[in-house]
Design a protein around this motif. Structure first.
Motif, PDB file in Angstrom:
ATOM      1  N   ASN A  74       0.850  -1.188   0.000  1.00 31.09           N
ATOM      2  CA  ASN A  74       0.000   0.000   0.000  1.00 31.09           C
ATOM      3  C   ASN A  74       0.886   1.238   0.000  1.00 31.09           C
ATOM      4  O   ASN A  74       1.813   1.345   0.817  1.00 31.09           O
ATOM      5  CB  ASN A  74      -0.896   0.030   1.244  1.00 31.09           C
ATOM      6  N   LEU A  75       0.589   2.170  -0.899  1.00 31.26           N
ATOM      7  CA  LEU A  75       1.402   3.381  -0.981  1.00 31.26           C
ATOM      8  C   LEU A  75       0.508   4.620  -0.974  1.00 31.26           C
ATOM      9  O   LEU A  75      -0.272   4.834  -1.897  1.00 31.26           O
ATOM     10  CB  LEU A  75       2.250   3.373  -2.251  1.00 31.26           C
ATOM     11  N   PRO A  76       0.599   5.458   0.082  1.00 28.75           N
ATOM     12  CA  PRO A  76      -0.116   6.734   0.079  1.00 28.75           C
ATOM     13  C   PRO A  76       0.459   7.665  -1.004  1.00 28.75           C
ATOM     14  O   PRO A  76       1.610   7.512  -1.416  1.00 28.75           O
ATOM     15  CB  PRO A  76       0.156   7.297   1.482  1.00 28.75           C
ATOM     16  N   PRO A  77      -0.316   8.643  -1.440  1.00 34.71           N
ATOM     17  CA  PRO A  77       0.146   9.545  -2.502  1.00 34.71           C
ATOM     18  C   PRO A  77       1.467  10.240  -2.187  1.00 34.71           C
ATOM     19  O   PRO A  77       2.354  10.326  -3.044  1.00 34.71           O
ATOM     20  CB  PRO A  77      -0.996  10.557  -2.628  1.00 34.71           C
ATOM     21  N   GLU A  78       1.610  10.731  -0.947  1.00 35.82           N
ATOM     22  CA  GLU A  78       2.837  11.448  -0.590  1.00 35.82           C
ATOM     23  C   GLU A  78       4.049  10.519  -0.609  1.00 35.82           C
ATOM     24  O   GLU A  78       5.168  10.961  -0.898  1.00 35.82           O
ATOM     25  CB  GLU A  78       2.688  12.085   0.801  1.00 35.82           C
ATOM     26  N   VAL A  79       3.818   9.253  -0.318  1.00 34.21           N
ATOM     27  CA  VAL A  79       4.918   8.287  -0.333  1.00 34.21           C
ATOM     28  C   VAL A  79       5.334   7.985  -1.768  1.00 34.21           C
ATOM     29  O   VAL A  79       6.527   7.905  -2.090  1.00 34.21           O
ATOM     30  CB  VAL A  79       4.517   7.000   0.416  1.00 34.21           C
ATOM     31  N   ILE A  80       4.345   7.817  -2.649  1.00 36.41           N
ATOM     32  CA  ILE A  80       4.669   7.596  -4.064  1.00 36.41           C
ATOM     33  C   ILE A  80       5.484   8.766  -4.599  1.00 36.41           C
ATOM     34  O   ILE A  80       6.517   8.586  -5.253  1.00 36.41           O
ATOM     35  CB  ILE A  80       3.384   7.415  -4.893  1.00 36.41           C
ATOM     36  N   ALA A  81       5.043   9.992  -4.284  1.00 36.86           N
ATOM     37  CA  ALA A  81       5.762  11.186  -4.741  1.00 36.86           C
ATOM     38  C   ALA A  81       7.166  11.224  -4.155  1.00 36.86           C
ATOM     39  O   ALA A  81       8.143  11.547  -4.850  1.00 36.86           O
ATOM     40  CB  ALA A  81       4.986  12.443  -4.364  1.00 36.86           C
ATOM     41  N   GLY A  82       7.300  10.880  -2.871  1.00 37.22           N
ATOM     42  CA  GLY A  82       8.607  10.895  -2.226  1.00 37.22           C
ATOM     43  C   GLY A  82       9.565   9.881  -2.813  1.00 37.22           C
ATOM     44  O   GLY A  82      10.764  10.161  -2.982  1.00 37.22           O
TER      45      GLY A  82
ATOM     46  N   PHE B 291       9.460   8.609  -5.989  1.00 40.31           N
ATOM     47  CA  PHE B 291       9.842   8.966  -7.353  1.00 40.31           C
ATOM     48  C   PHE B 291      10.611  10.282  -7.423  1.00 40.31           C
ATOM     49  O   PHE B 291      11.315  10.534  -8.398  1.00 40.31           O
ATOM     50  CB  PHE B 291       8.610   8.964  -8.255  1.00 40.31           C
ATOM     51  N   ALA B 292      10.482  11.109  -6.376  1.00 42.22           N
ATOM     52  CA  ALA B 292      11.322  12.306  -6.279  1.00 42.22           C
ATOM     53  C   ALA B 292      12.669  11.987  -5.651  1.00 42.22           C
ATOM     54  O   ALA B 292      13.502  12.872  -5.479  1.00 42.22           O
ATOM     55  CB  ALA B 292      10.614  13.380  -5.468  1.00 42.22           C
ATOM     56  N   GLN B 293      12.867  10.717  -5.274  1.00 46.90           N
ATOM     57  CA  GLN B 293      14.095  10.207  -4.667  1.00 46.90           C
ATOM     58  C   GLN B 293      14.399  10.876  -3.335  1.00 46.90           C
ATOM     59  O   GLN B 293      15.553  11.096  -2.977  1.00 46.90           O
ATOM     60  CB  GLN B 293      15.263  10.312  -5.649  1.00 46.90           C
ATOM     61  N   GLN B 294      13.314  11.163  -2.600  1.00 52.67           N
ATOM     62  CA  GLN B 294      13.447  11.644  -1.228  1.00 52.67           C
ATOM     63  C   GLN B 294      13.284  10.498  -0.234  1.00 52.67           C
ATOM     64  O   GLN B 294      13.820  10.545   0.868  1.00 52.67           O
ATOM     65  CB  GLN B 294      12.413  12.739  -0.958  1.00 52.67           C
ATOM     66  N   ILE B 295      12.499   9.499  -0.609  1.00 57.44           N
ATOM     67  CA  ILE B 295      12.390   8.255   0.161  1.00 57.44           C
ATOM     68  C   ILE B 295      13.209   7.219  -0.595  1.00 57.44           C
ATOM     69  O   ILE B 295      12.873   6.856  -1.720  1.00 57.44           O
ATOM     70  CB  ILE B 295      10.922   7.807   0.293  1.00 57.44           C
TER      71      ILE B 295
ATOM     72  N   GLU C   4       4.575   2.455   7.844  1.00 61.43           N
ATOM     73  CA  GLU C   4       3.309   2.855   8.478  1.00 61.43           C
ATOM     74  C   GLU C   4       2.105   2.408   7.661  1.00 61.43           C
ATOM     75  O   GLU C   4       1.074   2.026   8.216  1.00 61.43           O
ATOM     76  CB  GLU C   4       3.287   4.365   8.662  1.00 61.43           C
ATOM     77  N   ALA C   5       2.216   2.446   6.331  1.00 58.28           N
ATOM     78  CA  ALA C   5       1.107   2.046   5.466  1.00 58.28           C
ATOM     79  C   ALA C   5       1.045   0.540   5.247  1.00 58.28           C
ATOM     80  O   ALA C   5       0.055   0.038   4.702  1.00 58.28           O
ATOM     81  CB  ALA C   5       1.232   2.752   4.115  1.00 58.28           C
TER      82      ALA C   5
ATOM     83  N   VAL D 131      -1.556  15.440  -6.286  1.00 58.43           N
ATOM     84  CA  VAL D 131      -1.817  14.852  -4.964  1.00 58.43           C
ATOM     85  C   VAL D 131      -0.755  15.190  -3.937  1.00 58.43           C
ATOM     86  O   VAL D 131      -1.013  15.102  -2.728  1.00 58.43           O
ATOM     87  CB  VAL D 131      -1.968  13.315  -5.060  1.00 58.43           C
ATOM     88  N   ALA D 132       0.444  15.580  -4.374  1.00 55.06           N
ATOM     89  CA  ALA D 132       1.520  15.843  -3.409  1.00 55.06           C
ATOM     90  C   ALA D 132       2.400  16.999  -3.893  1.00 55.06           C
ATOM     91  O   ALA D 132       3.608  16.846  -4.088  1.00 55.06           O
ATOM     92  CB  ALA D 132       2.355  14.581  -3.210  1.00 55.06           C
ATOM     93  N   PRO D 133       1.811  18.190  -4.061  1.00 49.31           N
ATOM     94  CA  PRO D 133       2.587  19.315  -4.619  1.00 49.31           C
ATOM     95  C   PRO D 133       3.735  19.766  -3.733  1.00 49.31           C
ATOM     96  O   PRO D 133       4.704  20.351  -4.237  1.00 49.31           O
ATOM     97  CB  PRO D 133       1.527  20.410  -4.776  1.00 49.31           C
TER      98      PRO D 133
END
Length: 371
Positions: free
Chosen positions: A147-155, A157-161, A171-172, A205-207
């Motif tokens: 399960n991936l929340p929107p902010e996690v997906i963005a993080g 692919f932005a290579q922050q996570i 957590e998810a 979803v995660a600007p």
């Protein structure tokens, strides 16, 4: 649990069969122009000639289904489609090199003006004829559901996570055993409508996390790059701890993430993709026969999967010669018909367009002429 290609295809086919059955029941008491077109073709006449189109590679499998089915209706018509990509398809159409384009994104303002100039009467059509979920695919040993929340997906692919056991992922996924392993992002190297749709979703979803403008060109440096959807899938398959994005029909036996929507996590299916399109609006300020859609990417509606690719057929309302006008009109009528949409679903696992979209499209198709 990961689904094999066969299992996932069977699940999609079952969902689509139910959808078609409901559509048939609803349509049985009505007679419309769109219903008449369901028999295939608009003119009811035997036609001959060649149609040339180019564009989105996402449509390739569907186009094979459409051309095969259409050949049984109009055996003397040849439809050639070159899957050069959405950007290339739009460029070729605007330049007058093709009769129609396939595109995973609507024309932008500059392209729209150029397309109107290319078409004899100044009017164009954009018909949303192909709907498919874009899956977030991954290859992670021991993790069969994610399960991936929107902010996690963005993080990611932005290579922050950058690690799979990151607290935001954990957590998810409280029941998953997430490894201490680096995340390798795989993205498209070529300009892609799939990329544009995916980045539109991330931006909506995660600007605060995804600070890049939506684009068909991948904006983040690093990670792995691959040209075309098949190579993205291959690159994800070949690695460990890899993640990417691709049309669901091409996901094969890779893991497919459920995406956070409101208070739930939604699986990408034909039904959930069709649901978000039904809850979206057409773009304002377009022409009379332009049905480009502004997708509700940030929806919180239950059962709506927001990472959806809508692929359009783009053409002229007025062509220079009658033969081309007749061929475009007839072929597009087959594409939007229930028969044509089922052919695409069986070939590509796409979601059928709704009766409302079919009626809209038929209005534009009926207006195609020569002048």
């Amino acid at each position: 649990m990961k689904l094999s290609t066969t299992t996932r295809t069977a699940a999609l086919s079952a969902a689509l069969a139910a959808t078609f059955a409901l559509s048939a029941c609803g349509a049985s008491n009505e007679e419309t122009d769109a219903g008449t077109a369901a028999a295939g073709g608009d003119s009811g006449e035997e036609l001959s000639g060649t149609l040339v189109g180019a564009g989105a590679s996402s449509q390739q499998a569907a186009m094979q289904g459409w051309t095969a089915g259409y050949s049984s209706v109009q055996p003397d018509v040849t439809v050639n489609y070159d899957p050069v990509g959405s950007g290339g398809g739009r460029e070729q159409f605007i330049a007058g090199g093709t009769n129609f384009a396939g595109s995973d994104a609507a024309l932008d303002d500059e392209e729209l003006a150029a397309a109107q100039e290319r078409c004899a009467g100044g009017e164009i059509f954009e018909l949303p004829n192909y709907i498919a979920p874009i899956a977030v695919v991954y290859n992670l040993e021991g993790v069969e559901g994610l399960n991936l929340p929107p902010e996690v997906i963005a993080g990611i692919f932005a290579q922050q996570i950058t690690n799979w056991n990151d607290p935001a992922i954990a957590e998810a996924n409280p029941d998953a055993t997430l490894p201490d392993q680096a995340i390798t992002v795989v993205n498209r190297s070529d300009e892609s409508g799939t990329t544009e749709n995916f980045t539109e979703y991330l931006s909506a979803v995660a600007p605060d996390v995804w600070t890049y403008e939506p684009s068909g060109d991948w904006p983040v440096q690093g990670g792995e790059q691959a040209q075309g959807p098949a190579r993205v899938v291959s690159a994800v398959q070949a690695g460990q701890g890899t993640i990417g994005y691709a049309d669901l029909s091409q996901a094969g036996d890779l893991g497919v993430a459920n995406v956070g929507v409101g208070e739930e996590f939604v699986e990408p299916t034909a039904e959930s993709a069709a649901a978000v399109v039904e809850n979206s609006e057409t773009l304002e300020g377009r022409g009379e026969y332009d049905y480009a859609i502004e997708l509700a990417r940030d929806t919180t509606e239950s059962g709506n999967y927001p990472i959806v690719l809508i692929s359009y057929h783009i053409g002229c309302i007025t062509y220079e010669d009658q033969e081309t006008a007749d061929l475009v009109s007839d072929f597009m009528s087959y594409v939007i018909s229930e028969e044509g949409q089922q052919a695409a679903a069986e070939a590509a696992g796409s979601a059928p367009i709704s009766d409302g979209l079919r009626e809209q499209a038929q209005t534009a198709i009926d207006a195609i002429t020569a002048g």
